[in-house]
Design an enzyme around this catalytic site. Structure first.
Site, PDB file in Angstrom:
ATOM      1  N   ASP A 254       0.886  -1.357  -0.036  1.00  0.00           N
ATOM      2  CA  ASP A 254      -0.044   0.055   0.217  1.00  0.00           C
ATOM      3  C   ASP A 254       0.893   1.047  -0.037  1.00  0.00           C
ATOM      4  O   ASP A 254       2.018   1.414   0.708  1.00  0.00           O
ATOM      5  CB  ASP A 254      -0.844   0.066   1.246  1.00  0.00           C
ATOM      6  CG  ASP A 254      -1.646   1.255   1.504  1.00  0.00           C
ATOM      7  OD1 ASP A 254      -2.563   1.168   0.399  1.00  0.00           O
ATOM      8  OD2 ASP A 254      -1.551   2.037   2.274  1.00  0.00           O
ATOM      9  N   GLU A 291       1.330  -0.131  -4.852  1.00  0.00           N
ATOM     10  CA  GLU A 291       0.408   0.980  -5.207  1.00  0.00           C
ATOM     11  C   GLU A 291       1.685   2.207  -4.958  1.00  0.00           C
ATOM     12  O   GLU A 291       2.096   2.288  -3.861  1.00  0.00           O
ATOM     13  CB  GLU A 291      -0.751   1.222  -4.156  1.00  0.00           C
ATOM     14  CG  GLU A 291      -1.371   2.456  -4.434  1.00  0.00           C
ATOM     15  CD  GLU A 291      -2.355   2.869  -3.121  1.00  0.00           C
ATOM     16  OE1 GLU A 291      -3.612   3.400  -3.459  1.00  0.00           O
ATOM     17  OE2 GLU A 291      -1.795   2.570  -2.192  1.00  0.00           O
TER      18      GLU A 291
END
Length: 588
Positions: A254, A291
């Site tokens: 993330d 990400e």
């Protein structure tokens, strides 16, 4: 301890306990009685205790002042501040023992939140839905973060005990059973992990290991200091723990742009290399995905297996944002970077990956964003029309299906699911679910009030527009509203959308996937009348071609012979119908 530095592990006649607590003067282990831990070098406290078995619960007492759970706890049966439990990972008998995974090019992802995917909200509850996912043409589940968080409900990005799958969903063996059953059906399972911050409630590291943090802040919490060897090892060992002990097929990291490592060899590089070693040792496919809002193409390499030091792919937010502006006309926030010509931005994403490849971003105050990406494989990008962020960070948590004409959505799906990039759906999207996915959490009173106030500031315009319709993120009813409406899958509209997705994904596996090894970007063009065309050079020498009318009106054209065999969509002549999409393959 299987080579682990952190946490508790069973040994021949008991268990070993290790805690890195450089700021502590004394550490005691709390089992059925107190055991002083021996202080070693570099802030380590260790002990080997006889006759400790799996299931034993323990805490650490720091300087006779505070009792804390193990930061590398394998399980927390009583939430983040309760005792940790010793787990015997070797006791689970894997049924899919020979599973090696699947090549990356075969990946079709679906993002899932365990707590809202089924009424049961559990690992075991998901198993009954695996046949549905496999029959839909999906090949990989991506689970939103599972690391133990405070309370009974959370998206997962507030995890504080990275090694412990949250107990609200079940026990460790329940998670293994889910992964095992998925593998038996040919489904890969990925896990979303958060290495840019710890959650705000239940993190005690600052008391006994303040050097975990730099003192700077991310938007979500203190910056983790990966220049410290033990801190870097904590994250890398955690990634290998999920991949080895639970046999996840891959990880999605993330918001790595929020990981700060000035002047250092990147932790991301070291983590990738460690995963490569594990892949070689176990003869398994292991896929790592990022990400990264900075669009750093240099971190990606979809072709090398394993991509030692680099990453298989990145979530392509640019692709989503361009489509969202095109479909909805919304221009607030980061969507403002795609208002000039969203359809041309869709074309650029199809032609070369990122939309922003070094251009100035108005949303970022004119900062240059991104790196050239056209030289990468198209499979270095995970493309999607919806995900947890893009639904849940809306004030009402509403999906595209409630705001956009279904013909437009189906045209976008027909492009996304057959283009060479790796496609991803959000749970329920395969049948057009309208179940909202609002932000929800379950913090204590003071933190709960801070979350409410923060949401009101961030979405002031929405509160002014919708007032009391904006769901309270702390209310249990907000969480319950997000539980997936499986009954609508059987309604006529749900069955029609599901049939479309199944058809598209079957064609993908038959016509596109066998040609993806060695595929390269070609070019794409968007015309003012809504005509979108694109092509890719496939690994077998063929050319994959797209022609789409993304407007509400017919597009006239001169009759001409179109090369290549039609694999999906209408055979068009003088007129291209509204929202029609055609795909062809021309032999090389």
């Amino acid at each position: 301890m299987n080579g682990r530095q952190f946490g508790a592990g069973l040994i021949l006649d008991g268990a070993s306990f290790r805690l890195w607590a450089p700021a502590a003067k004394r550490v005691d282990l709390l089992l059925e009685k107190f055991y002083p831990l021996r202080r070693g070098e570099d802030g380590w406290f260790v002990a080997e205790i006889a006759d400790v078995k799996a299931g034993a619960r323990y805490k650490f007492r720091i300087d006779d002042e505070i009792d804390v759970p193990d930061p590398a706890s394998a399980f927390q049966p009583d939430d983040v501040s309760g005792p940790s439990e010793v787990i015997d990972h070797s006791s689970y008998q894997w049924r899919a023992a020979g599973w090696r995974g699947r090549p990356w090019r075969e990946t079709v992802l679906i993002e899932i939140h365990v707590g809202t995917f089924t009424q049961e909200g559990s690992y075991r509850g998901m198993i009954a839905k695996l046949n549905h996912l496999a029959a839909s043409g999906i090949t990989a589940l991506e689970l939103m973060p599972l690391a133990e968080f405070a309370g009974k409900r959370n998206w997962g990005y507030d995890g504080v005990l990275w090694y412990a799958p949250d107990s609200v969903y079940g026990r460790p063996d329940d998670l293994k059973a889910l992964i095992d059953e998925a593998h038996l059906r040919g489904l890969m399972v990925f896990l979303d992990v958060v290495y840019n911050h710890f959650g705000p409630e239940g993190n005690y590291l600052g008391r006994y290991a303040p050097s975990f943090f730099t003192g700077a802040q991310t938007p979500w919490g203190s910056v983790i200091d990966y220049r410290v060897p033990q801190v870097r090892a904590f994250a890398i060992e955690n990634a290998m723990y999920w991949l080895h002990e639970y046999r996840f097929d891959g990880l999605r990291l993330d918001a790595v742009n929020a990981i700060s490592e000035p002047g250092e060899v990147s932790m991301l590089r070291d983590l990738s290399i460690a995963a490569g070693h594990l892949s070689a040792e176990t003869n398994r496919y292991i896929h790592l995905v990022l990400e990264n809002g900075d669009n750093r193409a240099s971190l990606l390499d979809a072709g090398r297996d394993p991509p030692c030091g680099q990453y298989r792919a990145q979530w392509n937010d640019d692709y989503h944002h361009a489509w969202h502006v095109l479909l909805t006309g919304e221009t607030q926030g980061y969507y403002g970077d795609h208002t000039k010509s969203p359809m041309r931005d869709v074309a650029r994403a199809l032609a070369s990956g990122f939309v922003y490849q070094g251009e100035a971003s108005a949303y970022r105050g004119g900062q240059l964003r991104g790196e050239p990406s056209g030289m990468l494989s198209p499979t270095a990008f995970v493309n999607f029309l919806q995900n947890h962020d893009q639904i849940g960070n809306r004030a009402l948590g509403d999906r595209l299906e409630g705001n956009v004409d279904r013909h437009a959505i189906e045209a976008a799906l027909a492009i996304t699911l057959l283009a060479p990039a790796i496609p991803m759906l959000f749970m329920g999207q395969e049948w057009g679910s309208k179940t909202p996915f609002p932000f929800f959490c379950d913090f204590g009173c003071m933190l709960a009030d801070a979350v409410r106030e923060g949401r009101r500031r961030e979405y002031a315009w929405a509160y002014a527009t919708y007032g009391d319709e904006v769901p309270d993120p702390l209310a249990e009813s907000t969480f319950r509203s997000a539980v997936l409406d499986w009954e609508t899958c059987n309604e006529r509209s749900g069955q029609k959308r599901l049939a479309l997705v199944r058809e598209l994904l079957a064609i993908r596996q038959r016509e596109v996937v066998p040609r993806l090894a060695g595929a390269a970007f070609g070019d794409a063009h968007a015309a003012d009348n809504g005509l979108l065309t694109a092509y890719w050079r496939m690994g077998d020498g063929a050319t994959l071609q797209l022609e789409a009318n993304l407007s509400t009106g017919e597009i006239a054209r001169e009759r001409r012979e179109t090369p290549g065999a039609l694999i999906w969509g209408p055979e068009t002549g003088d007129v291209i119908p509204p929202y029609s999409v055609s795909w062809r393959v021309a032999a090389g």
